[in-house]
Design a protein around this motif. Sequence first.
Motif, short mmCIF file in Angstrom:
data_model
loop_
_atom_site.label_atom_id
_atom_site.label_comp_id
_atom_site.label_asym_id
_atom_site.label_seq_id
_atom_site.Cartn_x
_atom_site.Cartn_y
_atom_site.Cartn_z
N PHE A 19 5.93 12.54 37.69
CA PHE A 19 6.10 12.08 36.30
C PHE A 19 6.93 10.78 36.26
O PHE A 19 6.55 9.81 35.61
N ALA A 20 8.05 10.77 36.99
CA ALA A 20 8.95 9.61 36.94
C ALA A 20 8.26 8.36 37.49
O ALA A 20 8.37 7.27 36.92
N LYS A 21 7.52 8.53 38.58
CA LYS A 21 6.84 7.36 39.16
C LYS A 21 5.79 6.81 38.20
O LYS A 21 5.65 5.61 38.05
N LYS A 22 5.09 7.72 37.54
CA LYS A 22 3.99 7.30 36.66
C LYS A 22 4.50 6.75 35.32
O LYS A 22 4.00 5.75 34.83
N GLU A 23 5.50 7.39 34.76
CA GLU A 23 5.85 7.09 33.36
C GLU A 23 7.13 6.27 33.16
O GLU A 23 7.32 5.73 32.08
N LEU A 24 8.01 6.24 34.15
CA LEU A 24 9.33 5.66 33.86
C LEU A 24 9.63 4.34 34.57
O LEU A 24 10.67 3.74 34.32
N CYS A 25 8.74 3.90 35.45
CA CYS A 25 9.10 2.74 36.29
C CYS A 25 8.56 1.40 35.78
O CYS A 25 9.19 0.37 36.01
N ALA A 26 7.42 1.42 35.09
CA ALA A 26 6.80 0.16 34.68
C ALA A 26 7.78 -0.68 33.84
O ALA A 26 8.48 -0.14 32.98
N HIS A 27 7.82 -1.97 34.10
CA HIS A 27 8.64 -2.94 33.36
C HIS A 27 10.14 -2.68 33.44
O HIS A 27 10.90 -3.18 32.60
N SER A 28 10.57 -1.88 34.42
CA SER A 28 12.01 -1.59 34.49
C SER A 28 12.81 -2.85 34.84
O SER A 28 13.95 -3.00 34.39
N THR A 72 16.33 18.61 40.13
CA THR A 72 15.59 17.76 39.19
C THR A 72 16.23 16.38 39.09
O THR A 72 15.53 15.36 39.13
N MET A 73 17.56 16.34 38.98
CA MET A 73 18.24 15.05 38.89
C MET A 73 18.07 14.26 40.19
O MET A 73 17.94 13.04 40.17
N GLU A 74 18.04 14.97 41.29
CA GLU A 74 17.80 14.32 42.59
C GLU A 74 16.40 13.68 42.60
O GLU A 74 16.24 12.52 43.01
N GLY A 75 15.42 14.42 42.10
CA GLY A 75 14.05 13.91 42.04
C GLY A 75 13.95 12.69 41.13
O GLY A 75 13.28 11.70 41.45
N LEU A 76 14.66 12.74 40.00
CA LEU A 76 14.64 11.59 39.09
C LEU A 76 15.30 10.38 39.75
O LEU A 76 14.80 9.25 39.65
N GLY A 77 16.44 10.61 40.41
CA GLY A 77 17.14 9.50 41.09
C GLY A 77 16.26 8.89 42.16
O GLY A 77 16.29 7.68 42.39
N LYS A 81 12.90 4.17 38.57
CA LYS A 81 13.56 2.89 38.83
C LYS A 81 14.49 2.49 37.69
O LYS A 81 15.29 1.58 37.84
N ASP A 82 14.35 3.15 36.54
CA ASP A 82 15.20 2.80 35.40
C ASP A 82 16.48 3.64 35.47
O ASP A 82 16.62 4.68 34.82
N SER A 83 17.42 3.17 36.30
CA SER A 83 18.64 3.95 36.53
C SER A 83 19.48 4.08 35.26
O SER A 83 20.20 5.06 35.08
N GLY A 84 19.38 3.07 34.37
CA GLY A 84 20.13 3.14 33.11
C GLY A 84 19.61 4.28 32.23
O GLY A 84 20.41 4.97 31.58
N LEU A 85 18.31 4.46 32.24
CA LEU A 85 17.74 5.56 31.45
C LEU A 85 18.28 6.89 32.00
O LEU A 85 18.69 7.77 31.23
N LEU A 86 18.32 7.01 33.31
CA LEU A 86 18.85 8.25 33.90
C LEU A 86 20.32 8.45 33.55
O LEU A 86 20.76 9.57 33.30
N PHE A 87 21.06 7.35 33.54
CA PHE A 87 22.48 7.45 33.20
C PHE A 87 22.65 7.93 31.76
O PHE A 87 23.50 8.79 31.47
N ALA A 88 21.80 7.40 30.87
CA ALA A 88 21.86 7.83 29.46
C ALA A 88 21.53 9.32 29.34
O ALA A 88 22.18 10.06 28.60
N ILE A 89 20.53 9.75 30.11
CA ILE A 89 20.15 11.18 30.08
C ILE A 89 21.31 12.02 30.61
O ILE A 89 21.67 13.06 30.04
N ALA A 255 18.63 8.46 44.68
CA ALA A 255 18.52 7.00 44.87
C ALA A 255 18.78 6.63 46.33
O ALA A 255 18.10 5.76 46.90
N MET A 256 19.72 7.32 46.97
CA MET A 256 20.00 7.03 48.39
C MET A 256 18.80 7.41 49.26
O MET A 256 18.54 6.77 50.28
N GLU A 257 18.07 8.44 48.85
CA GLU A 257 16.88 8.85 49.62
C GLU A 257 15.79 7.78 49.52
O GLU A 257 15.17 7.42 50.53
N ALA A 258 15.61 7.24 48.31
CA ALA A 258 14.61 6.17 48.13
C ALA A 258 15.04 4.92 48.91
O ALA A 258 14.21 4.24 49.53
#
Length: 381
Positions: A19-28, A72-77, A81-89, A255-258
């Motif tokens: 989900f995160a790769k498909k929906e959250l990364c474009a235009h980050s 789940t948070m690990e998977g999102l991290g 690519k939108d780390s600010g969105l994750l921080f807000a969440i 994020a460290m894994e990526a």
Amino acid sequence: MDFTFNESQKLFYDSVVKFAKKELCAHSVEREKKGEFFREGWDKCADFGLLALPVPKEYGGLGMDIFTCVLTMEGLGYACKDSGLLFAINSHVWTCIIPILHFGTEEQKKKYLPLMCKGKMIGGHAMTEPNAGSDAFSIRTTAVRQGDRYILNGTKIFISNAPIADLLIVFARSGTQKGFAGITAFIVEKETPGFSVGKPFEKMGLRTAPTGEVVLADCEVPAENRLGREGGGSALFHSEMEWERSCLFATHLGAMEAQLEACVKYAKQREQFGSAIGKFQAVSSMIADMKVRIELSKLILYKVAWMKSQGKRAPLESAIAKLYLSESFVQSSLDAIQIHGGYGYMAEFEIEKYLRDAVAGKIYSGTSEIQRNTIASWLGL
Ligand SMILES: Cc1cc2nc3c(=O)[nH]c(=O)nc-3n(C[C@H](O)[C@H](O)[C@H](O)COP(=O)(O)OP(=O)(O)OC[C@H]3O[C@@H](n4cnc5c(N)ncnc54)[C@H](O)[C@@H]3O)c2cc1C
């Protein structure tokens, strides 16, 4: 301690990554440059259930255990690519939803949690003040009871989500007791008379997560919006910090894994002196150290999750996890730049961004120095 994830946890992790790769990364990258919050992404995360992870079903949540939350948070991290969105969440869930869930009255839970799980109300928490950061319990914001309301006066600074928040948990000093015993928490909605937010701060990293100042000028908060008992604010704050110091920092682990994957790939591809740079021990050792940090980060994070899943408090362990993960992320981000050489330093290769994001982790949620003080105090020092 058993850190084996079951099939449904693994499936959920996989679906989050997809989900995160498909929906959250474009235009980050563009959003990052502009410092723009990704509201559409926020709504998609809400629809997916990511704002509702630890909340029981009766309040509109998914009712997940803390292990699944961390995973789940690990998977999102890892995938977003939108780390600010994750921080807000993270701010929304761990510093606002969790305290309401654990300390709120039935009315407060019913009023706020379903809307927050759906992303229709955005939350955060406001402790820090211009003159009270690490020394959080020296805050000067006051809350004076007048009949059926409290009158709050003070200024809060560096508040995550403040510019987009519908409600904040505000910590204030009530009564006459000094220090931690005099702190009380309040749910303050943005329409409350006397509540205002300054314009967002420009930040080094996490640029898509709005951060602002909050001014409370004779702010009239209904007494029913007190969260927990009078003087109970410090216990509430410590409790939410344990959640934040484990679940939020799971995004750093991802994020460290990526980052590691990118470094391994680059070290295999990039050739100098007729050889892949990964064949040079100086480079491969940096990568090996990155892997060690990831594995140790996992162990300490999962240990905190295990303790909390057993109903135990984990103040020492969550301080160790916060300290180790935040400092590991900074060091691994420096190494990632070094491994990528000049390309790593150039913004367009999206390697330097990790460092800009990582630095904040040593400051928010209690600085590294404060974590070391906490750890030392548990050792009787
Ligand atoms: C990105 C970001 C988001 C944030 N979000 C929020 C939020 O949502 N809500 C909120 O309330 N706050 C938030 N904060 C504020 C954050 O919690 C504080 O910045 C932090 O607690 C440090 O306080 P300070 O900035 O006043 O630094 P200070 O406390 O002034 O510290 C300055 C330096 O002195 C050191 N220091 C201070 N006291 C000691 C000591 N006793 N021993 C050793 N060293 C010490 C510190 O470690 C630091 O290196 C956020 C901060 C950032 C950067």
